[in-house]
Design a protein around this motif. Structure first.
Motif, mmCIF file in Angstrom:
data_model
loop_
_atom_site.group_PDB
_atom_site.id
_atom_site.type_symbol
_atom_site.label_atom_id
_atom_site.label_comp_id
_atom_site.label_asym_id
_atom_site.label_seq_id
_atom_site.Cartn_x
_atom_site.Cartn_y
_atom_site.Cartn_z
ATOM 1 N N SER A 104 6.322 2.111 1.337
ATOM 2 C CA SER A 104 5.069 2.792 1.014
ATOM 3 C C SER A 104 5.296 4.188 0.433
ATOM 4 O O SER A 104 4.335 4.855 0.041
ATOM 5 C CB SER A 104 4.175 2.881 2.263
ATOM 6 O OG SER A 104 3.751 1.586 2.640
ATOM 7 N N ASP A 116 -2.927 5.839 1.482
ATOM 8 C CA ASP A 116 -3.897 4.803 1.830
ATOM 9 C C ASP A 116 -4.207 4.932 3.320
ATOM 10 O O ASP A 116 -3.289 4.922 4.147
ATOM 11 C CB ASP A 116 -3.313 3.430 1.524
ATOM 12 C CG ASP A 116 -4.329 2.315 1.645
ATOM 13 O OD1 ASP A 116 -5.079 2.288 2.645
ATOM 14 O OD2 ASP A 116 -4.360 1.441 0.754
ATOM 15 N N PRO A 117 -5.467 5.037 3.706
ATOM 16 C CA PRO A 117 -5.827 5.231 5.120
ATOM 17 C C PRO A 117 -5.333 4.121 6.052
ATOM 18 O O PRO A 117 -5.123 4.382 7.242
ATOM 19 C CB PRO A 117 -7.355 5.283 5.106
ATOM 20 C CG PRO A 117 -7.740 5.588 3.709
ATOM 21 C CD PRO A 117 -6.639 5.065 2.835
ATOM 22 N N VAL A 118 -5.120 2.925 5.554
ATOM 23 C CA VAL A 118 -4.648 1.842 6.428
ATOM 24 C C VAL A 118 -3.280 2.180 7.022
ATOM 25 O O VAL A 118 -2.939 1.715 8.103
ATOM 26 C CB VAL A 118 -4.635 0.480 5.691
ATOM 27 C CG1 VAL A 118 -3.491 0.398 4.683
ATOM 28 C CG2 VAL A 118 -4.569 -0.685 6.674
ATOM 29 N N GLY A 146 -2.210 -3.902 3.834
ATOM 30 C CA GLY A 146 -3.634 -3.694 4.021
ATOM 31 C C GLY A 146 -4.238 -4.499 5.155
ATOM 32 O O GLY A 146 -5.458 -4.587 5.269
ATOM 33 N N ASN A 161 2.440 9.041 -6.641
ATOM 34 C CA ASN A 161 1.529 9.752 -5.761
ATOM 35 C C ASN A 161 0.451 10.531 -6.494
ATOM 36 O O ASN A 161 -0.613 10.751 -5.950
ATOM 37 C CB ASN A 161 2.308 10.691 -4.831
ATOM 38 C CG ASN A 161 1.434 11.279 -3.746
ATOM 39 O OD1 ASN A 161 0.551 10.616 -3.236
ATOM 40 N ND2 ASN A 161 1.674 12.528 -3.408
ATOM 41 N N ARG A 209 0.851 -1.192 0.000
ATOM 42 C CA ARG A 209 0.000 0.000 0.000
ATOM 43 C C ARG A 209 0.883 1.236 0.000
ATOM 44 O O ARG A 209 1.888 1.296 0.698
ATOM 45 C CB ARG A 209 -0.901 0.020 1.228
ATOM 46 C CG ARG A 209 -1.825 -1.173 1.345
ATOM 47 C CD ARG A 209 -2.901 -1.143 0.253
ATOM 48 N NE ARG A 209 -3.771 -2.292 0.318
ATOM 49 C CZ ARG A 209 -4.961 -2.306 0.914
ATOM 50 N NH1 ARG A 209 -5.413 -1.219 1.507
ATOM 51 N NH2 ARG A 209 -5.686 -3.402 0.918
ATOM 52 N N GLN A 256 1.028 -2.285 5.743
ATOM 53 C CA GLN A 256 1.508 -1.971 4.401
ATOM 54 C C GLN A 256 0.973 -2.951 3.361
ATOM 55 O O GLN A 256 1.027 -2.677 2.166
ATOM 56 C CB GLN A 256 3.035 -1.948 4.369
ATOM 57 C CG GLN A 256 3.605 -0.787 5.165
ATOM 58 C CD GLN A 256 5.108 -0.807 5.154
ATOM 59 O OE1 GLN A 256 5.721 -1.491 5.969
ATOM 60 N NE2 GLN A 256 5.693 -0.065 4.225
#
Length: 182
Positions: free
Chosen positions: A91, A11-13, A53, A163, A7, A51
């Motif tokens: 990430s 990514d919010p995770v 998820g 990005n 990820r 990373q």
């Protein structure tokens, strides 16, 4: 086991604290092996479950020829010595920024089988253990930077081809950066 996609920043995770592992079963062992395979493929130093998820407190590392993993890690700092130097993250591919970390760390946790584990690290190993534990707390290494370094890092992150110019979300670390810890 499998090599899975990592990820990326945004990514919010990656900014969500991971849950403690409560069951040491086949599913956990598969996760550790997937993390290990993905880390080897990416040729990185460490990789945390978020990373991939997965919001669990697990990471793997490969530093100075030492491979390992920790489940539900906690960190203790035996002294106040610090190090400042380049740090990267799978990430945030291809980007490296100077980041202040503690020089020495004692990490305690469990193996994927539930056995107690302790890792004493200094230098690069200490940096890796801190970086990966931060991932489990929803903290990225750019959150550890002073304002000037963070501003410069954000500029590079916005320009990164992976990005797409997204505005980064940064939060303050829940862990003390400087001073005695115990």
């Amino acid at each position: 086991m499998a090599v899975l996609p990592v990820r990326l920043f945004g990514d919010p995770v990656l900014t969500t604290p991971a849950d403690e592992v409560t069951t040491f079963d086949r599913e956990l062992r598969t996760l550790v092996n997937d993390l290990r395979d993905t880390l080897r493929d990416a040729e990185g130093a460490g990789l945390a479950a978020p990373q991939l998820g997965v919001g669990l407190r697990v990471f793997v590392f490969h530093v100075d020829g030492v491979d390992g993993h920790l489940v539900n890690p906690t960190l203790r700092f035996p002294d106040d010595e610090e190090q400042d130097g380049p740090e990267g993250c799978l990430s945030l591919p291809g980007l490296y920024f100077d980041t202040m970390r503690r020089m020495n760390v004692v990490a305690k946790g469990f193996s994927m089988h539930g056995d107690p584990v302790q890792i004493v690290g200094s230098g690069m190993m200490a940096r890796c253990l801190q970086h990966e534990t931060d991932h489990l707390d929803g903290v990225l290494f750019i959150d550890r930077m002073d304002a000037a370094r963070r501003k410069a890092a954000m500029k590079e992150i916005r320009k990164a081809p992976w990005n797409g110019g997204a505005a980064p979300r940064v939060k303050l670390s829940p862990h003390p950066i400087f001073g005695p810890l115990g």
